[in-house]
Design an enzyme around this catalytic site. Sequence first.
Site, PDB file in Angstrom:
ATOM      1  N   LYS A  58       0.867  -1.276  -0.124  1.00 35.30           N
ATOM      2  CA  LYS A  58      -0.099   0.105   0.102  1.00 35.30           C
ATOM      3  C   LYS A  58       0.827   1.247   0.070  1.00 35.30           C
ATOM      4  O   LYS A  58       0.367   2.271  -0.569  1.00 35.30           O
ATOM      5  CB  LYS A  58      -1.035   0.073   1.225  1.00 35.30           C
ATOM      6  CG  LYS A  58      -1.908  -1.114   1.134  1.00 35.30           C
ATOM      7  CD  LYS A  58      -2.985  -0.998   0.093  1.00 35.30           C
ATOM      8  CE  LYS A  58      -4.047  -2.169   0.031  1.00 35.30           C
ATOM      9  NZ  LYS A  58      -3.503  -3.731   0.167  1.00 35.30           N
ATOM     10  N   TYR A 276     -13.164 -13.208   0.558  1.00 34.09           N
ATOM     11  CA  TYR A 276     -12.086 -12.445   1.045  1.00 34.09           C
ATOM     12  C   TYR A 276     -12.145 -12.533   2.724  1.00 34.09           C
ATOM     13  O   TYR A 276     -13.037 -12.678   3.283  1.00 34.09           O
ATOM     14  CB  TYR A 276     -12.716 -10.861   0.826  1.00 34.09           C
ATOM     15  CG  TYR A 276     -11.310  -9.852   1.491  1.00 34.09           C
ATOM     16  CD1 TYR A 276     -10.596  -9.673   0.760  1.00 34.09           C
ATOM     17  CD2 TYR A 276     -11.558  -9.375   2.812  1.00 34.09           C
ATOM     18  CE1 TYR A 276      -9.644  -8.607   1.264  1.00 34.09           C
ATOM     19  CE2 TYR A 276     -10.895  -8.435   3.322  1.00 34.09           C
ATOM     20  CZ  TYR A 276      -9.855  -8.279   2.635  1.00 34.09           C
ATOM     21  OH  TYR A 276      -8.856  -7.077   2.965  1.00 34.09           O
ATOM     22  N   TYR A 302      -3.937 -12.018   1.538  1.00 38.30           N
ATOM     23  CA  TYR A 302      -3.662 -11.599   0.069  1.00 38.30           C
ATOM     24  C   TYR A 302      -2.471 -12.761  -0.456  1.00 38.30           C
ATOM     25  O   TYR A 302      -2.755 -13.628  -1.365  1.00 38.30           O
ATOM     26  CB  TYR A 302      -3.017  -9.973  -0.134  1.00 38.30           C
ATOM     27  CG  TYR A 302      -4.088  -9.234   0.404  1.00 38.30           C
ATOM     28  CD1 TYR A 302      -4.967  -8.558  -0.607  1.00 38.30           C
ATOM     29  CD2 TYR A 302      -4.218  -8.800   1.471  1.00 38.30           C
ATOM     30  CE1 TYR A 302      -5.880  -7.777  -0.439  1.00 38.30           C
ATOM     31  CE2 TYR A 302      -5.223  -7.841   1.757  1.00 38.30           C
ATOM     32  CZ  TYR A 302      -6.127  -7.066   0.793  1.00 38.30           C
ATOM     33  OH  TYR A 302      -7.062  -6.392   1.098  1.00 38.30           O
TER      34      TYR A 302
HETATM   35  C1  LIG Z   1      -3.823  -4.677  -0.557  1.00 40.07           C
HETATM   36  C2  LIG Z   1      -2.892  -5.626  -0.752  1.00 40.07           C
HETATM   37  C3  LIG Z   1      -2.889  -6.502  -1.645  1.00 40.07           C
HETATM   38  C4  LIG Z   1      -3.541  -6.316  -3.019  1.00 40.07           C
HETATM   39  O1  LIG Z   1      -3.416  -5.029  -3.641  1.00 40.07           O
HETATM   40  P1  LIG Z   1      -4.589  -4.417  -4.392  1.00 40.07           P
HETATM   41  O2  LIG Z   1      -4.035  -3.194  -4.960  1.00 40.07           O
HETATM   42  O3  LIG Z   1      -5.694  -3.884  -3.279  1.00 40.07           O
HETATM   43  O4  LIG Z   1      -5.036  -5.485  -5.642  1.00 40.07           O
HETATM   44  C5  LIG Z   1      -1.851  -7.757  -1.901  1.00 40.07           C
HETATM   45  N1  LIG Z   1      -1.314  -7.850  -0.606  1.00 40.07           N
HETATM   46  C6  LIG Z   1      -1.237  -7.112   0.442  1.00 40.07           C
HETATM   47  C7  LIG Z   1      -0.550  -7.724   1.614  1.00 40.07           C
HETATM   48  C8  LIG Z   1      -2.097  -6.198   0.671  1.00 40.07           C
HETATM   49  O5  LIG Z   1      -2.161  -5.350   1.608  1.00 40.07           O
END
Ligand SMILES: *Cc1c(COP(=O)(O)O)cnc(C)c1O
Length: 348
Positions: A58, A276, A302
């Site tokens: 992020k 999710y 993720y």
């Molecule tokens: C948010 C996030 C992602 C995915 O990124 P997006 O831009 O939301 O698709 C992947 N890994 C982690 C750890 C994240 O926090």
Amino acid sequence: MDHDALSFDRHPRVRLLAGPTPIQRLERVEAALGPALQGACLYAKRDDADTLGGGGSKLRKLEFLFGEALSQRADTIVATGARQSNSARLAAAVAARLGLRCEVVLRPLPDGAGHRNGKDDEQTGNVLLGELFGATIHAAADAAAAGRCALERRAALEAAGRSVYLLPAGASSARASLGYADCAFEIAAQERASGLRFDRIVVANGSAGMQAGLVAGFALQGRPGLVHGYSVLAEAAAAEAHTLEFAREAHHLLGGHGELHADDVRVSDAFRGPGYGHLTHEAVEAIRLLATQEGLLLDPVYSGKAFAGLLSQARRGEFTRGEHVLFIMSGGAPALYAYRESLSDPRH
Ligand SMILES: *Cc1c(COP(=O)(O)O)cnc(C)c1O
């Protein structure tokens, strides 16, 4: 197109990363996979490296979003997210660094998502860190209520004379994707310096901003079709549509010529599991493999799912001989604590 010919500099930005994140080979994972890998080489780009707020993907997106917030003279950030949101935690940390106030509205993770529903686990991980970074945290019953609460907070703060910047969901937008478009050029520079060339880049896809930025950035360098995403949120077709939309707009914001094609965006939802935040057996196995073989941390929401997808492709012999595969380690380890029971359950 050349990086200097693109309009990165036209978009306000706050530098949050210390410099390029390292790329390392995953030799012990390669050894564990054995002959199925057919001589393919696996690498990790360490976007989880701890620069600010615990680190994570992020930050690249927030460089451009906080850039916009500062250019609008905002003094308060309002963010929304799921409980254990990494973007809310990092928004809180970046706000602290820049001397802004931050309010966060969190919706619950779905019931049965694998985390324990006890109060202790709900308050730990990213929630605890967000509080430590000084954010005011509000709880909402669901996504719709969280959206309403964020708008109410903005109205109340503005009525009290504050200037508010509302972060988009998941800190994703075309503008946010510029951080990952730039990362595609960072990767290319690392390739030139090391003599490596990646044939495939694997990422998690949640709110689509990371993959969209990489797709745009590599398309601008004449390398379409390089990025493979694993959706952790939307179904594949919807994730591809979101990703394409952000990628096209990011491409446009940078002054790119030509069009991005729908088949440049590849997303699989085969490792999303029930949805999710629901931890899967495959993700637990991936988390344990990378932890025990490399001492590296994936996250349960993720990157654990995306790396499970990569492992499955490798085991099915889908990588070709000598192929170089780069996995983006995107951070998120604080959420591991909220999944303590599932992660320490030997049945997983
Ligand atoms: C948010 C996030 C992602 C995915 O990124 P997006 O831009 O939301 O698709 C992947 N890994 C982690 C750890 C994240 O926090």
